[in-house]
Enzyme design. Structure first.
Site, short mmCIF file in Angstrom:
data_model
loop_
_atom_site.label_atom_id
_atom_site.label_comp_id
_atom_site.label_asym_id
_atom_site.label_seq_id
_atom_site.Cartn_x
_atom_site.Cartn_y
_atom_site.Cartn_z
CG ASP A 6 -2.67 -10.52 -20.58
OD1 ASP A 6 -2.58 -10.07 -21.72
OD2 ASP A 6 -2.93 -11.71 -20.32
CD GLN A 22 1.77 -11.96 -19.16
OE1 GLN A 22 1.94 -12.84 -19.99
NE2 GLN A 22 2.28 -12.07 -17.92
CD1 TRP A 30 2.07 -11.53 -25.85
CD2 TRP A 30 2.85 -13.25 -27.05
NE1 TRP A 30 2.01 -12.65 -25.05
CE2 TRP A 30 2.49 -13.71 -25.76
CE3 TRP A 30 3.38 -14.15 -27.96
CZ2 TRP A 30 2.63 -15.05 -25.38
CZ3 TRP A 30 3.53 -15.49 -27.58
CH2 TRP A 30 3.15 -15.93 -26.30
CD1 TRP A 65 3.48 -16.23 -20.64
CD2 TRP A 65 1.89 -17.66 -21.28
NE1 TRP A 65 3.78 -16.65 -21.92
CE2 TRP A 65 2.82 -17.52 -22.33
CE3 TRP A 65 0.79 -18.52 -21.44
CZ2 TRP A 65 2.68 -18.21 -23.54
CZ3 TRP A 65 0.64 -19.20 -22.65
CH2 TRP A 65 1.59 -19.05 -23.68
CB THR A 66 -1.97 -13.64 -17.28
OG1 THR A 66 -1.59 -12.54 -18.10
CG2 THR A 66 -3.14 -13.23 -16.43
NE ARG A 129 -3.97 -18.67 -22.46
CZ ARG A 129 -4.36 -19.46 -23.47
NH1 ARG A 129 -4.10 -20.76 -23.42
NH2 ARG A 129 -5.01 -18.97 -24.50
CG ASP A 130 -4.54 -16.41 -18.23
OD1 ASP A 130 -3.30 -16.54 -18.22
OD2 ASP A 130 -5.20 -16.20 -19.27
CD GLU A 184 -6.14 -15.77 -24.03
OE1 GLU A 184 -5.11 -16.37 -24.35
OE2 GLU A 184 -6.41 -14.63 -24.44
CG ASP A 217 -7.01 -17.08 -27.48
OD1 ASP A 217 -6.53 -15.99 -27.82
OD2 ASP A 217 -6.40 -18.16 -27.55
C1 FRU Z 1 -4.04 -13.04 -22.69
C2 FRU Z 1 -2.93 -14.08 -22.61
C3 FRU Z 1 -3.10 -14.97 -21.39
C4 FRU Z 1 -1.69 -15.46 -21.16
C5 FRU Z 1 -0.88 -14.25 -21.51
C6 FRU Z 1 0.42 -14.53 -22.17
O1 FRU Z 1 -3.66 -11.95 -23.47
O2 FRU Z 1 -2.86 -14.83 -23.79
O3 FRU Z 1 -4.02 -16.00 -21.57
O4 FRU Z 1 -1.47 -15.87 -19.84
O5 FRU Z 1 -1.69 -13.46 -22.38
O6 FRU Z 1 1.14 -13.34 -22.42
#
Ligand code: FRU
Length: 524
Positions: A6, A22, A30, A65-66, A129-130, A184, A217
């Site tokens: 991301d 990311q 990942w 994370w994001t 998140r995010d 997300e 997601d």
């Molecule tokens: C989206 C995601 C976000 C999260 C991040 C983790 O690709 O899953 O929701 O913050 O990547 O790397």
């Protein structure tokens, strides 16, 4: 070994574009997520900087994370990001530049009171998140959204804050859509109904519409909707509920995820970044040692003609990579033929093309009630009365490898035509461990418009924009023969009943410089 995903907190500061992302420094898959950081003067040539943030506190031990950036009125920057904490609970954290006088913003400080937010009651610990960029309310508070889900309903939670230290959770959701699952990387921003400039995230006048984007997601695509933001009710209402957030339009019908926009105050535009993953096997990524690329940044504007769509277009700076150009005017492509375009090696190209289909054929063709879709069709080799026609990119001489980027016109039994824009990866490579799907969607073509296309080809990446960016498709393809000097470009028309004429301007493209951070210790 490394991989990226991301885009995070993009911003323009003191003459530099900053791109955080990311990043897994340890493997081409990942995991072990930290924040990578690169800067550019022009969004094209990049300098890598040291990691901006690593997983060094309990509140982000399992991953940094994001997150998104917000400019305070005094020019200071705050970054809100998600930490996956030591127990893998998703919490929100605050960070800010250690030295605002450093245009490169190399060092970041995490606020000592982190985490600033934990999952509220009713929200599961791994569904929080995010955070978005914050925007100002008319009362002068900052407001932002965080993606989540309740059962299978995707939701955006909303918070207000005056100082980014104390937060108030607002009741309800900015938007909630049944069946869409975890949201997300929510993005929420205004677009002008009349102007050609982008807008700061806080602009909320009668002249704007709002856009809400979510990354689903469950199906790994980015969906957006144009609608109205009601500040008092803290809700976003789509103009057309049949294309609500997560069920209607997509930024891109190929590989493109976790995108984020920012307002570029340097050029008064809104710029969109997206993560383009690989579509070969994980084993191939591990072998090559890296995975994923970022899209060419795109400007985003409301399409005033449809009112429903955005127009995405490569930032104008990409033109600086153009080398020699080739022009082809009114090339006639008979039904069932392929026409080579002599442009030299066809691995790095910027292609602008316009197509006209024979009017009489369009009128004469008999309609049918069969509904067409790119992905369930037989691809570019399946012939219809009025298509497919377009380009064969990354093709070898014998066409044993080729990726068709094309239009398909379907006439209904009522006589109305619908135009589809597709990318067919089924013959993109003789390799077997790669994605061979056919991507695409309907593209609105309005009265008086020709069919138009822009395609950026860069080895394994094909970013294609139809009708000025109303519909966009990004493909990753892995040819084994149509590479370097052997890669060619063709026009094709596989319609059975219609001739097509094409006019094109094509540029060979230079490579962009992406430089590593200088290791000053080794400087001689
Ligand atoms: C989206 C995601 C976000 C999260 C991040 C983790 O690709 O899953 O929701 O913050 O990547 O790397």
């Amino acid at each position: 070994m490394e991989s990226a995903s991301d885009p995070n907190g993009p911003l323009f500061y003191k003459g530099w574009y900053h791109f955080f992302y990311q990043y897994n420094p340890h493997a081409a898959v990942w995991g072990d997520i930290v924040w990578g950081h690169a800067v550019s003067k022009d969004l094209i040539h990049w300098l890598h900087l040291p990691l901006a943030m690593v997983a060094d506190h309990t509140y982000d031990k399992s991953g940094v994370w994001t997150g998104s950036a917000t400019f305070l009125p005094d020019g200071q920057i705050v970054m809100l990001y998600t930490g996956s904490n030591a127990q893998a609970v998703q919490v929100q954290n605050l960070a800010y530049p250690a030295d605002h006088s450093d245009p490169l913003l190399i060092n970041w400080i995490k606020y000592s009171g982190n985490p600033v937010l934990v999952p509220p009651p009713g929200i599961l610990s791994k569904d929080f998140r995010d955070p978005t960029t914050a925007w100002l309310t008319s009362e002068g508070k900052w407001r932002f959204a965080i993606g989540s889900k309740v059962n299978k309903t995707g939701v955006a939670l909303v918070y207000d804050t005056k100082d980014f230290i104390n937060y108030e959770k607002l009741d309800g959701f900015l938007r909630a859509v049944d069946g869409t699952g975890m949201w997300e990387c929510v993005d929420f921003f205004p677009v002008s109904k009349t102007g050609e400039n982008g807008l700061d995230t806080s602009v909320n006048t009668p002249d704007v519409k709002h856009v809400m984007k979510v990354s689903l997601d469950d199906d790994r695509h980015d969906y957006y909707t144009v609608g109205t933001y009601h500040e008092k009710n803290v809700t976003f209402v789509p103009d057309d509920p049949t294309i609500d957030v997560g069920i209607g339009l997509r930024y891109d019908y190929g590989v493109y995820y976790a995108a984020k926009t920012f307002y570029d105050q340097n050029k008064n535009r809104r710029v969109l970044w997206g993560w383009i993953g690989e579509s070969d096997s994980e084993a191939a990524d591990l072998q090559k040692g890296w995975a994923s690329v970022q899209s060419i940044p795109r400007t985003v504007l409301l399409d005033k003609k449809t009112g429903t769509h955005l127009l995405q277009w490569p930032v104008q700076e990409i033109d600086s990579l153009r080398l020699n150009s080739y022009e082809f005017n009114h090339v006639s492509i008979q039904a069932g033929s392929v026409v080579p375009l002599e442009v030299g090696p066809a691995t790095q190209l910027d292609i602008i093309a316009e197509f006209k289909i024979e009017k009489e054929a369009l009128e004469k063709a008999t309609g049918s009630n069969v509904t067409f879709s790119c992905s369930s069709s037989g691809g570019a080799k399946e012939r219809g009365a009025l298509g497919p026609f377009g380009l064969l990119v990354l093709a070898d001489d014998s066409l044993s490898e080729q990726t068709p980027v094309y239009f398909y016109i379907a006439k209904g039994s009522d006589g109305n035509v619908k135009t589809f824009f597709c990318n067919d990866q089924s013959r993109s490579s003789v390799a077997s461990d790669v994605n061979k799907q056919i991507y695409g969607s309907m593209v609105p073509v309005l009265k008086g418009e020709n069919l138009s296309l822009r395609v950026l080809v860069d080895h394994s990446i094909i970013e294609s924009f139809a009708q000025g960016g109303r519909t966009v498709i990004t493909s990753r393809v892995y040819p084994t023969r149509a590479i370097y000097g052997a890669a060619k470009l063709f026009l094709f028309n596989n319609a059975t009943e219609a001739g097509v004429s094409a006019s094109l301007k094509i540029w060979q493209m230079n490579s962009a410089f992406i430089r590593p951070y200088p290791n000053l210790d080794n400087k001689s």
